[in-house]
Design a protein around this motif. Structure first.
Motif, mmCIF file in Angstrom:
data_model
loop_
_atom_site.group_PDB
_atom_site.id
_atom_site.type_symbol
_atom_site.label_atom_id
_atom_site.label_comp_id
_atom_site.label_asym_id
_atom_site.label_seq_id
_atom_site.Cartn_x
_atom_site.Cartn_y
_atom_site.Cartn_z
ATOM 1 N N ASN A 212 -1.400 37.893 14.112
ATOM 2 C CA ASN A 212 -0.879 37.022 13.050
ATOM 3 C C ASN A 212 -1.898 36.746 11.959
ATOM 4 O O ASN A 212 -1.966 35.651 11.407
ATOM 5 N N TRP A 213 -2.708 37.745 11.636
ATOM 6 C CA TRP A 213 -3.759 37.548 10.644
ATOM 7 C C TRP A 213 -3.212 37.323 9.229
ATOM 8 O O TRP A 213 -3.948 36.872 8.356
ATOM 9 N N ASN A 214 -1.954 37.656 9.013
ATOM 10 C CA ASN A 214 -1.372 37.545 7.666
ATOM 11 C C ASN A 214 -0.824 36.145 7.417
ATOM 12 O O ASN A 214 0.327 35.958 7.039
ATOM 13 N N ASN A 215 -1.671 35.142 7.638
ATOM 14 C CA ASN A 215 -1.303 33.753 7.387
ATOM 15 C C ASN A 215 -2.371 33.120 6.503
ATOM 16 O O ASN A 215 -3.328 33.782 6.068
ATOM 17 N N ALA A 216 -2.223 31.830 6.232
ATOM 18 C CA ALA A 216 -3.168 31.151 5.338
ATOM 19 C C ALA A 216 -4.593 31.201 5.881
ATOM 20 O O ALA A 216 -5.561 31.353 5.124
ATOM 21 N N ALA A 217 -4.747 31.067 7.207
ATOM 22 C CA ALA A 217 -6.083 31.123 7.805
ATOM 23 C C ALA A 217 -6.701 32.507 7.609
ATOM 24 O O ALA A 217 -7.901 32.633 7.327
ATOM 25 N N GLY A 218 -5.872 33.552 7.751
ATOM 26 C CA GLY A 218 -6.364 34.914 7.546
ATOM 27 C C GLY A 218 -6.797 35.155 6.108
ATOM 28 O O GLY A 218 -7.823 35.804 5.856
#
Length: 419
Positions: A212-218
């Motif tokens: 799930n790297w494609n989020n705001a944290a990523g």
């Protein structure tokens, strides 16, 4: 050095468990010669390069207490275990060393099987949780852990003190930190995503669509990487990082136990500091930087035995012995090996606690500091794809307004989804 190898050998395996396991998928006929002229069972053991002398020594007690088993020790490159064993399992070693991230492909290809319950229970009782995780796949135990490996922080005590290396910001404010972001090694840099709470192949590293790297944290991770170009305390280094450490161009860098000797030579034993990874600020949040954790394993290859239960039982007895407390203590104290143990009793020993590097690696093995490297076959997609995105971000080829798009594609590429 006092360690009782023979004490371990009281533990054995019931032959019935091996018979049950080998009854499925094995030819009952044994066409291969598995016994020598004196009637003993021959077991071929593949060990890592430059370790034959150590194993020859520790195997003396094993063969003394198991006079019906003869062990042939062969040095190989354990990083190529999967390639070498899968090439022709029937001609490969009976017991072989391997890094845990190769386990999934070997299990899925049928080369290795779930180990007998007696041994699995022993591993659960005696080895650390992270070691058990590295030896397991799809909730079953397939191999015997004997060591852990993680990167740590090396620093020059003349340039930084113990308090200053607790955070990345203090390191780069008071001195310099070196890493290669121009040509990223994903093993070293990609765990930044797990540092901010993201997942690689899900919670247990076995979920193909669980990245799930494609989020705001990523996105904040990519921004952090891009920002290092303007960080005066960051120095991009390549293969020359030890030389840069020696000439004080960098005061700290992250690497594994394999670099301890070089780092010591570079700044002197009295000046070399070793610590766990620092905390760092990513996206406005202080997080604990994490590393990948590797687990060293021994696995049994049943193919050469061709259904010979006696030989398979000998194979498992040897693999378990090599994972035992006695052998792990011996390899920790042997400077030619100096491998950080997985056995919980050895991890608590005074010898380990007085070893700065080993102590740091054991701490790094805790979930707050590391993630056990996933072992599913899709990891082959991960290395090149993630390294390219991270490098291109630092080099400026990927702009901030492209971060989300690039991470969306990266998640697809890692899972093997070509759409």
């Amino acid at each position: 050095m006092k360690w009782n190898l023979r004490k371990f050998l009281v533990f054995g395996i019931t032959l019935s468990s091996v018979l049950v396991m080998t009854a499925c998928g094995s030819d009952s006929k044994n066409d291969k010669q598995s016994t020598s002229s004196d009637g003993s069972t021959e077991v071929t053991l593949w060990v890592t390069t430059d370790s034959k002398k150590f194993y020859t020594k520790v195997l003396k007690d094993f063969e003394k207490d198991n006079s019906n088993i003869k062990v042939k020790v062969v040095e190989t490159e354990d990083a190529k275990a999967q390639e070498n064993v899968k090439k022709d399992p029937s001609s490969a070693a009976d017991v072989f060393a391997l890094p845990h991230d190769q386990l999934g492909q070997l299990v899925d290809s049928g080369v290795i099987q779930e180990i007998p319950k007696e041994y699995a229970d022993k591993i659960k009782d005696e080895q650390s949780e992270t070691a058990l995780e590295g030896a397991s796949y799809k909730d079953n135990v397939y191999a015997f852990p004997y060591g852990i490996e993680s990167q740590v922080l090396y620093y020059n005590k003349k340039l930084l003190n113990e308090d200053q290396v607790k955070t990345y910001e203090d390191i780069t404010k008071n001195a310099t930190f070196g890493a290669n972001l121009k040509v990223v090694d994903a093993y070293k840099i990609a765990p930044l995503f797990m540092s901010v709470g993201d997942k690689l192949f899900g919670d247990n590293g076995e979920q193909v669509d669980g990245t799930n790297w494609n989020n705001a944290a990523g996105v904040s991770v990519l921004q952090w990487i891009a920002d290092q170009k303007d960080n005066t305390g960051f120095v991009n280094v390549g293969d020359d990082y030890i030389a840069q450490f020696e000439n004080k161009k960098i005061a700290a860098f992250e690497s594994g136990p394999w670099d301890k000797e070089k780092a010591t030579e570079a700044v002197g034993k009295e000046n070399l500091g070793i610590a766990v990874y620092p905390k760092m600020n990513i996206g406005g949040n202080e997080v604990q930087q994490k590393a990948f954790l590797g687990v060293k394993l021994y696995a049994v290859n049943q193919a050469p035995a061709n259904g010979d239960a006696k030989k398979i039982a000998a194979d498992y007895k040897l693999a378990s012995y090599l994972s035992s407390e006695a052998v792990q203590k011996a390899q920790l104290e042997d400077k030619s090996r100096n491998i950080v143990p997985t056995n919980m009793n050895v991890q608590k020993s005074d010898y380990l606690k007085n070893d700065e590097l080993a102590n740091a690696v054991v701490t790094m093995s805790e979930p707050d500091y590391s993630v056990v490297m996933p072992k599913i076959p899709e990891m082959t997609n991960f290395w090149t794809a993630s390294a390219a995105v991270l490098s291109d971000t630092y080099n400026g080829s990927i702009k901030p307004d492209q971060y989300q798009e690039k991470l969306d594609q990266l998640v697809k590429d890692i899972s093997g989804n070509k759409e």
